[in-house]
Design an enzyme around this catalytic site. Structure first.
Site, PDB file in Angstrom:
ATOM      1  N   GLY A  10      -9.313   7.315  -5.511  1.00 12.43           N
ATOM      2  CA  GLY A  10      -7.727   7.382  -4.935  1.00 12.43           C
ATOM      3  C   GLY A  10      -7.751   5.296  -4.244  1.00 12.43           C
ATOM      4  O   GLY A  10      -8.768   4.658  -4.233  1.00 12.43           O
ATOM      5  N   ASP A  35      -6.479   3.312  -2.180  1.00 14.48           N
ATOM      6  CA  ASP A  35      -6.944   3.508  -1.315  1.00 14.48           C
ATOM      7  C   ASP A  35      -7.525   3.755  -0.569  1.00 14.48           C
ATOM      8  O   ASP A  35      -8.509   2.825   0.468  1.00 14.48           O
ATOM      9  CB  ASP A  35      -5.262   4.371  -0.350  1.00 14.48           C
ATOM     10  CG  ASP A  35      -5.842   5.944   0.056  1.00 14.48           C
ATOM     11  OD1 ASP A  35      -6.190   6.202  -1.334  1.00 14.48           O
ATOM     12  OD2 ASP A  35      -5.216   6.464   0.199  1.00 14.48           O
ATOM     13  N   ARG A  36      -8.668   4.890  -1.317  1.00 12.87           N
ATOM     14  CA  ARG A  36     -10.160   4.693  -0.677  1.00 12.87           C
ATOM     15  C   ARG A  36     -11.595   3.717  -1.240  1.00 12.87           C
ATOM     16  O   ARG A  36     -11.998   3.372  -0.552  1.00 12.87           O
ATOM     17  CB  ARG A  36     -10.574   6.001  -1.317  1.00 12.87           C
ATOM     18  CG  ARG A  36      -9.647   6.979  -1.211  1.00 12.87           C
ATOM     19  CD  ARG A  36     -10.335   8.265  -1.319  1.00 12.87           C
ATOM     20  NE  ARG A  36     -11.188   9.298  -0.637  1.00 12.87           N
ATOM     21  CZ  ARG A  36     -11.980  10.494  -0.450  1.00 12.87           C
ATOM     22  NH1 ARG A  36     -11.576  11.266  -1.987  1.00 12.87           N
ATOM     23  NH2 ARG A  36     -13.450  11.180   0.172  1.00 12.87           N
ATOM     24  N   ASP A  62       0.978  -1.316   0.055  1.00 13.47           N
ATOM     25  CA  ASP A  62       0.130  -0.130  -0.277  1.00 13.47           C
ATOM     26  C   ASP A  62       1.025   1.427  -0.242  1.00 13.47           C
ATOM     27  O   ASP A  62       1.353   1.788   0.967  1.00 13.47           O
ATOM     28  CB  ASP A  62      -0.940  -0.102   1.126  1.00 13.47           C
ATOM     29  CG  ASP A  62      -1.119   1.250   1.380  1.00 13.47           C
ATOM     30  OD1 ASP A  62      -1.838   1.398   0.773  1.00 13.47           O
ATOM     31  OD2 ASP A  62      -1.360   1.668   2.165  1.00 13.47           O
ATOM     32  N   ALA A  63       1.698   1.915  -1.200  1.00 15.27           N
ATOM     33  CA  ALA A  63       1.734   2.871  -1.053  1.00 15.27           C
ATOM     34  C   ALA A  63       1.192   4.045  -0.938  1.00 15.27           C
ATOM     35  O   ALA A  63       1.059   4.507  -2.178  1.00 15.27           O
ATOM     36  CB  ALA A  63       2.867   3.083  -2.190  1.00 15.27           C
ATOM     37  N   GLY A  64       1.259   4.825   0.331  1.00 11.61           N
ATOM     38  CA  GLY A  64       0.535   5.958   0.183  1.00 11.61           C
ATOM     39  C   GLY A  64       1.434   6.976  -0.310  1.00 11.61           C
ATOM     40  O   GLY A  64       2.472   7.088  -0.358  1.00 11.61           O
ATOM     41  N   THR A  68       2.320   9.433   2.310  1.00 10.58           N
ATOM     42  CA  THR A  68       3.697   9.421   3.773  1.00 10.58           C
ATOM     43  C   THR A  68       4.521   8.400   3.746  1.00 10.58           C
ATOM     44  O   THR A  68       5.419   8.237   3.608  1.00 10.58           O
ATOM     45  CB  THR A  68       2.799   9.844   4.789  1.00 10.58           C
ATOM     46  OG1 THR A  68       2.309  11.223   4.693  1.00 10.58           O
ATOM     47  CG2 THR A  68       4.204   9.943   6.336  1.00 10.58           C
ATOM     48  N   ASN A  69       3.655   6.556   3.409  1.00  7.53           N
ATOM     49  CA  ASN A  69       4.399   5.678   4.093  1.00  7.53           C
ATOM     50  C   ASN A  69       4.121   4.770   2.842  1.00  7.53           C
ATOM     51  O   ASN A  69       2.529   4.742   2.259  1.00  7.53           O
ATOM     52  CB  ASN A  69       4.050   4.630   5.346  1.00  7.53           C
ATOM     53  CG  ASN A  69       5.151   6.567   6.653  1.00  7.53           C
ATOM     54  OD1 ASN A  69       6.059   6.145   6.363  1.00  7.53           O
ATOM     55  ND2 ASN A  69       3.560   6.968   7.032  1.00  7.53           N
ATOM     56  N   ASP A  90     -10.734   7.865   7.683  1.00  4.51           N
ATOM     57  CA  ASP A  90      -9.263   7.224   7.119  1.00  4.51           C
ATOM     58  C   ASP A  90      -8.349   8.126   7.216  1.00  4.51           C
ATOM     59  O   ASP A  90      -8.176   9.008   7.226  1.00  4.51           O
ATOM     60  CB  ASP A  90      -8.867   6.142   5.783  1.00  4.51           C
ATOM     61  CG  ASP A  90      -7.567   5.687   5.289  1.00  4.51           C
ATOM     62  OD1 ASP A  90      -7.105   5.718   6.372  1.00  4.51           O
ATOM     63  OD2 ASP A  90      -7.205   5.377   4.260  1.00  4.51           O
TER      64      ASP A  90
END
Length: 260
Positions: free
Chosen positions: A108, A110-111, A6-8, A10-11, A130
């Site tokens: 996105g 992640d969402r 999971d490439a966000g 920040t991390n 989140d």
């Protein structure tokens, strides 16, 4: 075993998953220029420390909101794990649920993955919060359709902006207070109160407005690394699931292979 990435903003979170169980997880600061070789050196050491071998990884799935990071993560999978990675939202694994918003393509990764995992784990209408670089609120209906949501600045982003713009304010760490006092007696306590209780008020206020607009009972699921920070001081959450994105990726991998 599956390596879920999971490439966000920040991390980047790497997790080993087997039979929907997370065996290990690691995170590294997001740097779009980080090469596959750099990832491999770092990750190989962590795998060894946890008692795993690189050869045990038989599949890789990636979700990213940082397009520039995708190529190097794909190269990592191909070069060091000898597998072609799946990328969430890209053929052959499309989202598989209705995205009922004006610009579906703008959602996105992640969402979307959070929506998949939340609907699979919880029945009925849902609000998923989140806590990441941004604090996002997602509304998923009882059929699993994504209906829209809210994007607000993340708590650390807000604090950074405050400290950067106000020369005399010190940099502080975000932490849950020991009491509910909201009259600060010094600068640091006033900053803690403003950022922490301000966020609690935002969470509770937006959840109340979302529930009123949905018009049916809705369960609230909190995820992200900072979700547990608020657990003691609000009743807004029905459940806290810190690994929701990884669980969603594992579910997408499973569905892709069952349907293959």
């Amino acid at each position: 075993m599956l390596l879920a990435i999971d490439a966000g903003n920040t991390n980047v979170v790497f997790a080993l998953v087997k039979d929907q169980q997370i065996l290990a997880r690691w995170r590294i600061a997001t740097e779009a220029r980080r090469t596959a070789d750099e990832y491999a050196v770092w990750l190989s050491q962590l795998l060894t420390l946890e008692g795993f071998a690189r050869e045990q990884v038989t599949g890789v799935i990636i979700a990213t909101v940082v397009p520039r990071a995708l190529h190097n993560l794909q190269t990592l999978a191909r070069k060091y794990f000898n597998t072609e990675p799946l990328v969430a939202g890209h053929p052959p694994i499309e989202w598989g649920f209705e995205i009922d918003v004006k610009e579906p393509a703008s959602l996105g990764a992640d969402r979307a993955v959070n929506a998949i995992a939340a609907h699979a784990r919880h029945p009925g209408d849902l609000i998923v919060i989140d806590f990441g670089t941004a604090t996002t609120f997602e509304v998923i209906d009882f059929n699993g359709a994504y209906k829209g949501g809210i994007i607000a600045p993340g708590i650390n982003l807000s604090l950074d902006a405050l400290v950067t713009a106000a020369a005399k304010l010190p940099r502080i760490a975000i932490e849950a207070p020991d009491d509910t006092q909201v009259i600060g007696r010094d600068t640091v306590s006033q900053m803690h109160i403003g950022i922490y209780w301000g966020y609690v008020a935002m969470i509770e206020g937006l959840v109340a407005r979302l529930k009123a607009e949905i018009g049916r009972p809705a369960k609230v699921i909190a995820t992200g690394g900072l979700a547990i920070l608020f657990e003691r001081h609000t009743t807004a959450f029905d459940a806290i699931e810190p690994d929701l994105t990884i669980q969603g990726l594992a579910l997408m991998w499973e569905r892709a292979h069952i349907g293959a």
